[in-house]
Design an enzyme around this catalytic site. Structure first.
Site, PDB file in Angstrom:
ATOM      1  N   SER A   1     -11.629  -0.441   3.463  1.00 13.51           N
ATOM      2  CA  SER A   1     -10.980  -0.743   4.742  1.00 13.51           C
ATOM      3  C   SER A   1     -10.343   0.523   5.301  1.00 13.51           C
ATOM      4  O   SER A   1      -9.572   1.184   4.607  1.00 13.51           O
ATOM      5  CB  SER A   1      -9.874  -1.780   4.545  1.00 13.51           C
ATOM      6  OG  SER A   1     -10.426  -2.962   4.054  1.00 13.51           O
TER       7      SER A   1
ATOM      8  N   ARG B   1       0.822  -1.225   0.000  1.00 13.59           N
ATOM      9  CA  ARG B   1       0.000   0.000   0.000  1.00 13.59           C
ATOM     10  C   ARG B   1       0.853   1.271   0.000  1.00 13.59           C
ATOM     11  O   ARG B   1       0.457   2.286   0.561  1.00 13.59           O
ATOM     12  CB  ARG B   1      -0.988   0.011   1.180  1.00 13.59           C
ATOM     13  CG  ARG B   1      -1.935  -1.182   1.207  1.00 13.59           C
ATOM     14  CD  ARG B   1      -2.885  -1.223   0.009  1.00 13.59           C
ATOM     15  NE  ARG B   1      -3.677  -2.444   0.022  1.00 13.59           N
ATOM     16  CZ  ARG B   1      -3.449  -3.504  -0.776  1.00 13.59           C
ATOM     17  NH1 ARG B   1      -2.474  -3.492  -1.670  1.00 13.59           N
ATOM     18  NH2 ARG B   1      -4.207  -4.565  -0.707  1.00 13.59           N
TER      19      ARG B   1
ATOM     20  N   GLU C   1      -5.444   3.306   6.312  1.00 12.17           N
ATOM     21  CA  GLU C   1      -5.271   3.376   4.861  1.00 12.17           C
ATOM     22  C   GLU C   1      -5.972   4.657   4.369  1.00 12.17           C
ATOM     23  O   GLU C   1      -5.541   5.296   3.421  1.00 12.17           O
ATOM     24  CB  GLU C   1      -5.924   2.135   4.258  1.00 12.17           C
ATOM     25  CG  GLU C   1      -5.576   1.883   2.824  1.00 12.17           C
ATOM     26  CD  GLU C   1      -6.090   0.517   2.368  1.00 12.17           C
ATOM     27  OE1 GLU C   1      -5.983  -0.480   3.119  1.00 12.17           O
ATOM     28  OE2 GLU C   1      -6.618   0.475   1.243  1.00 12.17           O
TER      29      GLU C   1
HETATM   30  C1  LIG Z   1     -16.039  -0.091  -1.084  1.00 11.73           C
HETATM   31  C2  LIG Z   1     -14.561   0.103  -1.200  1.00 11.73           C
HETATM   32  C3  LIG Z   1     -13.736  -1.002  -1.324  1.00 11.73           C
HETATM   33  C4  LIG Z   1     -12.348  -0.834  -1.430  1.00 11.73           C
HETATM   34  N1  LIG Z   1     -11.569  -1.949  -1.572  1.00 11.73           N
HETATM   35  C5  LIG Z   1     -10.233  -1.812  -1.715  1.00 11.73           C
HETATM   36  C6  LIG Z   1      -9.404  -2.967  -1.899  1.00 11.73           C
HETATM   37  O1  LIG Z   1      -9.857  -4.100  -1.945  1.00 11.73           O
HETATM   38  N2  LIG Z   1      -8.071  -2.768  -2.029  1.00 11.73           N
HETATM   39  C7  LIG Z   1      -7.509  -1.517  -2.009  1.00 11.73           C
HETATM   40  O2  LIG Z   1      -6.290  -1.415  -2.152  1.00 11.73           O
HETATM   41  N3  LIG Z   1      -8.273  -0.407  -1.835  1.00 11.73           N
HETATM   42  C8  LIG Z   1      -9.611  -0.526  -1.684  1.00 11.73           C
HETATM   43  N4  LIG Z   1     -10.388   0.579  -1.498  1.00 11.73           N
HETATM   44  C9  LIG Z   1      -9.740   1.909  -1.382  1.00 11.73           C
HETATM   45  C10 LIG Z   1      -9.617   2.680  -2.712  1.00 11.73           C
HETATM   46  O3  LIG Z   1     -10.619   2.277  -3.610  1.00 11.73           O
HETATM   47  C11 LIG Z   1      -8.270   2.519  -3.372  1.00 11.73           C
HETATM   48  O4  LIG Z   1      -7.233   3.005  -2.545  1.00 11.73           O
HETATM   49  C12 LIG Z   1      -8.228   3.255  -4.727  1.00 11.73           C
HETATM   50  O5  LIG Z   1      -7.141   2.784  -5.447  1.00 11.73           O
HETATM   51  C13 LIG Z   1      -8.165   4.754  -4.632  1.00 11.73           C
HETATM   52  O6  LIG Z   1      -8.440   5.284  -5.919  1.00 11.73           O
HETATM   53  P1  LIG Z   1      -9.145   6.695  -6.097  1.00 11.73           P
HETATM   54  O7  LIG Z   1      -9.133   7.042  -7.538  1.00 11.73           O
HETATM   55  O8  LIG Z   1     -10.479   6.703  -5.448  1.00 11.73           O
HETATM   56  O9  LIG Z   1      -8.133   7.634  -5.313  1.00 11.73           O
HETATM   57  P2  LIG Z   1      -8.453   8.740  -4.225  1.00 11.73           P
HETATM   58  O10 LIG Z   1      -9.149   8.111  -3.072  1.00 11.73           O
HETATM   59  O11 LIG Z   1      -9.108   9.905  -4.859  1.00 11.73           O
HETATM   60  O12 LIG Z   1      -6.977   9.135  -3.780  1.00 11.73           O
HETATM   61  C14 LIG Z   1      -6.198   8.220  -3.040  1.00 11.73           C
HETATM   62  C15 LIG Z   1      -4.743   8.716  -3.017  1.00 11.73           C
HETATM   63  O13 LIG Z   1      -4.228   8.643  -4.326  1.00 11.73           O
HETATM   64  C16 LIG Z   1      -3.783   9.940  -4.763  1.00 11.73           C
HETATM   65  N5  LIG Z   1      -4.092  10.018  -6.175  1.00 11.73           N
HETATM   66  C17 LIG Z   1      -5.291   9.805  -6.773  1.00 11.73           C
HETATM   67  N6  LIG Z   1      -5.164   9.925  -8.097  1.00 11.73           N
HETATM   68  C18 LIG Z   1      -3.859  10.230  -8.339  1.00 11.73           C
HETATM   69  C19 LIG Z   1      -3.100  10.499  -9.510  1.00 11.73           C
HETATM   70  N7  LIG Z   1      -3.644  10.464 -10.733  1.00 11.73           N
HETATM   71  N8  LIG Z   1      -1.777  10.799  -9.362  1.00 11.73           N
HETATM   72  C20 LIG Z   1      -1.184  10.829  -8.146  1.00 11.73           C
HETATM   73  N9  LIG Z   1      -1.853  10.580  -7.013  1.00 11.73           N
HETATM   74  C21 LIG Z   1      -3.173  10.287  -7.111  1.00 11.73           C
HETATM   75  C22 LIG Z   1      -4.520  10.942  -3.899  1.00 11.73           C
HETATM   76  O14 LIG Z   1      -3.804  12.161  -3.749  1.00 11.73           O
HETATM   77  C23 LIG Z   1      -4.595  10.179  -2.585  1.00 11.73           C
HETATM   78  O15 LIG Z   1      -3.384  10.306  -1.887  1.00 11.73           O
HETATM   79  C24 LIG Z   1     -11.781   0.455  -1.396  1.00 11.73           C
HETATM   80  C25 LIG Z   1     -12.623   1.577  -1.285  1.00 11.73           C
HETATM   81  C26 LIG Z   1     -13.989   1.404  -1.193  1.00 11.73           C
HETATM   82  C27 LIG Z   1     -14.868   2.627  -1.094  1.00 11.73           C
END
Ligand SMILES: Cc1cc2nc3c(=O)[nH]c(=O)nc-3n(C[C@H](O)[C@H](O)[C@H](O)COP(=O)(O)OP(=O)(O)OC[C@H]3O[C@@H](n4cnc5c(N)ncnc54)[C@H](O)[C@@H]3O)c2cc1C
Length: 324
Positions: A228, A178, A303
């Site tokens: 999570s 992570r 996380e």
């Molecule tokens: C129902 C649910 C289930 C989930 N299950 C999992 C799972 O199984 N495994 C898991 O790992 N995660 C899980 N997550 C967490 C989340 O979905 C992941 O961490 C996901 O990859 C984040 O993507 P996002 O586009 O929503 O990023 P955001 O939440 O918008 O941002 C997360 C981080 O990434 C950075 N970021 C976003 N886009 C960029 C970019 N283009 N360049 C640089 N930095 C960037 C942001 O600044 C921030 O620090 C879950 C979330 C939910 C709501």
């Protein structure tokens, strides 16, 4: 950030045509449905626009915050004064050539997993239920089934705070559980090259179905949440179990502060039952961390990331540290 002048807005609109939004309600766009209003959200269409925006901000010593689909973010109740660059559906092209996948950072991860399955490419099954963008997934080195997307990455394209475009090989991305360098270097990921392995579609589909069924069974389904809240720690896992088990054993399931509730379905999820404030979630997180540390000796790390009004990002477990 000081108030934007009409000239500033005109310049930003020229750099990011059709992608400038003001006074955005974060509780309407964030997956936790929490947060005040953001002064400025910019949604670029390509790497060139991202670079131009970052140069514009660098010239004025302003640090924008980057977000994807907000599935890992908790926004401040007072909203966001720093400008926000959202990499999402406007930057979502994918090209598949044999086992090589070239995708823009705004691609929706479950959609990408499906495309990989249709192309007969295995190795991306574990991402099929993660509701974020590819950029967010790479930044978090997210995944499931004890995997991270980093293991499929060949290169990542990004833009630094001065607007310079970089391409890094996977071994220069600092992928660990992570973690990646993008969590600290301020760069915006704009695209990536993944390499997967050929696998029969029927096998991929069966594995993805099993993963999705398992998640539907275990995770809260309806209430807004951020996945999570706490990361798994291998030493704690071996001795005590997963974070959810430790939290559940201390009776936190069903505990609430305001609209924030520890999910009765899975104790590592905090759901918004309606009108939850960031402060409610942060207080619940602080109480859980303290109780688990007292009971087990392990200090859990979140996380979920808190987004301060000035754009600083901070792991949600450390925000109230020392305040009680
Ligand atoms: C129902 C649910 C289930 C989930 N299950 C999992 C799972 O199984 N495994 C898991 O790992 N995660 C899980 N997550 C967490 C989340 O979905 C992941 O961490 C996901 O990859 C984040 O993507 P996002 O586009 O929503 O990023 P955001 O939440 O918008 O941002 C997360 C981080 O990434 C950075 N970021 C976003 N886009 C960029 C970019 N283009 N360049 C640089 N930095 C960037 C942001 O600044 C921030 O620090 C879950 C979330 C939910 C709501």
């Amino acid at each position: 950030m000081d108030r934007l002048s009409a000239t500033d807005l005109a310049e930003l609109s020229a750099l990011c045509p059709g992608g400038v939004a003001r006074d955005v309600d974060l509780s309407a766009i964030s997956q936790w449905r929490i947060g005040g209003r953001a002064d400025l959200v910019l949604r670029p269409e390509d790497t060139v626009q991202v670079a131009a925006l970052l140069r514009w901000f660098a010239d004025r010593s302003i640090h924008p915050v980057v977000i994807g689909l907000t599935s890992n973010l908790l926004f401040d109740d007072t909203g966001l004064r720093a400008p926000c660059i959202q990499i999402g559906t406007r930057m979502a092209q994918t090209r598949i050539e044999g086992a090589d996948v070239h995708a823009a950072a705004g691609v929706w991860v479950p959609g990408l997993a499906r495309r990989l399955m249709l192309a007969g490419l295995g190795g991306g099954e574990h991402i099929c239920g993660i509701p974020g963008t590819l950029g967010g997934l790479i930044c978090m080195n997210g995944g499931s089934q004890r995997k991270g997307i980093g293991s499929a990455v060949v290169t990542v394209d990004s833009v630094d705070l001065d607007g310079t475009i970089h391409q890094r090989r996977a071994d220069a991305c600092g992928f660990a559980y992570r973690r990646s360098v993008f969590q600290t270097n301020g760069e915006i990921i704009t695209a990536c090259h993944l390499r997967l392995a050929s696998r029969p579609r029927t096998e991929i589909r069966a594995e993805m179905r099993a993963i999705l069924a398992d998640r539907r069974h275990k995770f809260p389904r309806k209430e807004p949440n951020c996945g999570s809240v706490f990361k798994s720690n291998p030493a704690m896992y071996a001795e005590i179990g997963a974070p959810g088990a430790a939290i559940e054993s201390l009776g936190f399931k069903g505990q609430r502060i305001g609209g924030a509730l520890v999910s009765p379905r899975h104790a590592n999820f905090i759901v918004n039952t309606g009108g939850a404030r960031a402060q409610d979630v942060l207080t619940l997180i602080a109480r859980i961390v303290e109780a688990v540390e007292v009971a087990t000796g392990y200090r859990m790390e979140a996380e979920a990331i808190f987004v301060h009004a000035d754009g600083r990002l901070q792991p949600a477990d450390t925000v109230l540290e020392g305040s009680s």
